[in-house]
Design a protein around this motif. Structure first.
Motif, mmCIF file in Angstrom:
data_model
loop_
_atom_site.group_PDB
_atom_site.id
_atom_site.type_symbol
_atom_site.label_atom_id
_atom_site.label_comp_id
_atom_site.label_asym_id
_atom_site.label_seq_id
_atom_site.Cartn_x
_atom_site.Cartn_y
_atom_site.Cartn_z
ATOM 1 N N UNK A 9 27.555 43.398 29.195
ATOM 2 C CA UNK A 9 27.863 42.021 28.820
ATOM 3 C C UNK A 9 28.674 41.395 29.955
ATOM 4 N N UNK A 10 28.185 40.306 30.503
ATOM 5 C CA UNK A 10 28.938 39.567 31.518
ATOM 6 C C UNK A 10 29.529 38.332 30.863
ATOM 7 N N UNK A 11 30.810 38.097 31.116
ATOM 8 C CA UNK A 11 31.524 36.982 30.496
ATOM 9 C C UNK A 11 32.261 36.197 31.566
ATOM 10 N N UNK A 12 32.171 34.878 31.514
ATOM 11 C CA UNK A 12 32.898 34.042 32.463
ATOM 12 C C UNK A 12 34.394 34.137 32.192
ATOM 13 N N UNK A 13 35.189 34.086 33.257
ATOM 14 C CA UNK A 13 36.638 34.219 33.100
ATOM 15 C C UNK A 13 37.339 32.874 32.988
ATOM 16 N N UNK A 14 36.574 31.777 32.946
ATOM 17 C CA UNK A 14 37.191 30.465 32.801
ATOM 18 C C UNK A 14 36.151 29.483 32.265
ATOM 19 N N UNK A 15 36.624 28.359 31.768
ATOM 20 C CA UNK A 15 35.731 27.334 31.256
ATOM 21 C C UNK A 15 35.155 26.534 32.415
ATOM 22 N N UNK A 16 33.832 26.358 32.426
ATOM 23 C CA UNK A 16 33.150 25.650 33.498
ATOM 24 C C UNK A 16 33.106 24.166 33.161
#
Length: 323
Positions: free
Chosen positions: A225-232
């Protein structure tokens, strides 16, 4: 008046005599000082720790799953999105983190998929996922100037998804507790790629190293699972706002499914990339995402019926573009 300046020979003899008089301090200085022997011992200790971690990962294999089947060349991609405000609302209600709820939604999706291919799931059954450690502690370790696809040395950890728990609220609490526990456990850490020349950030033979690493740890988890570390923030193409932004994750050896999660504007977007010959019903997961969030949002304490009807993504407006 000061005495005569001692010669190098007399200083050496004096040091040897003092060392022989206190052999314990001599041994401690040799082993724990800054000399070449200490450096060699330190290198041996790091190597032993790495080998021990590797052996633990190999022995601690993941549960049997059709997701670890030998891959073919056929591919299938589907996606779904949910309002970010609703995810935050569930996190506030259950007093857990935002990423706990995201992981809880993924757990609900995988539970529904397993029920769609099997008659039942045993209570206590789990599925293992590997995800970035930065998604757990909130540290954007992989973010760097200029970006790049290869993030050397970014650690990941392996956690269990309790797909055997049928009560959504209990399942979410188990997800949060297990992720909090295993994100701090060295036995569940994967070292990731380490640069051979750290001063230059060089990783020779990166593709080969990645394949070897995935081969070593191929039995330690079921799905990445890849998850972004901040809101784009909102993106534009030629002045036209982008309505959605999904990431297509890569399939690695012995994995039939990979999942990506983005926080884009006010949406949480899930991407599912799979081997079509193993997961031909992948489009149904778009509907499972909405169902999984709904049972958490409404406080469902029991199982909900599983549907295999895929949910089509919303059509783009004339002044918007899908990406």
């Amino acid at each position: 008046m000061p005495g005569r300046r001692p010669s190098a020979r007399s200083v050496t003899l004096g040091a040897l005599a003092e060392a022989m008089a206190r052999p314990g301090e001599l041994a401690d200085s040799v082993l724990h000082g800054g000399g070449p022997i200490a450096d060699l011992l330190s290198f041996a200790d790091r190597s032993a720790r790495f080998v021990g971690t590797t052996v633990q990962q190999l022995v601690n294999s993941a549960p049997d799953s059709p997701l670890n089947a030998a891959p073919t060349s056929a591919r299938l991609f589907t996606f779904a999105s949910v309002p970010r405000a609703e995810v935050l609302g569930v996190a506030n209600r259950f007093e857990c983190t935002f990423n706990d709820v995201v992981l809880g939604i993924v757990t609900g999706v995988m539970r529904r998929w397993m029920l769609s291919i099997r008659d039942s799931i045993a209570h206590g059954e789990t599925m293992r996922a590997v995800l970035p450690l930065g998604a757990r502690d909130g540290v954007a370790e992989s973010r760097r100037a200029g970006g790049g696809w290869l993030c050397a040395g970014c650690p990941e950890f392996i956690t269990d998804l309790p797909i055997g728990e049928d009560a959504p609220s209990v399942r979410l609490m188990q997800v949060a507790g297990l992720a909090d526990r295993y994100s701090q456990s060295q036995r569940r850490m994967t070292p990731g790629l380490r640069p051979m020349l750290p001063e230059l950030g060089v990783v020779p033979f990166a593709d080969f190293s990645t394949r070897v690493f995935n081969g070593l740890f191929q039995r330690s988890y079921n799905v990445p699972i890849s998850m972004s570390d901040h809101q784009i923030a909102r993106r534009y193409v030629g002045g036209v706002p982008v309505a959605a932004l999904y990431t297509i994750p890569a399939l690695v050896a012995r994995r039939a499914l990979a999942i990506s999660v983005n926080e884009y504007c006010e949406l949480v977007e899930f991407g599912f990339f799979a081997d079509r010959n193993v997961m031909g019903d992948l489009p149904a997961m778009a509907g499972y995402v909405a169902d999984s969030l709904e049972e958490l949002r409404t406080g469902g304490f029991g199982p909900r019926p599983v549907t295999r009807i895929p949910v089509a993504p919303p059509a783009a407006d004339d002044d918007e573009v899908q990406s």
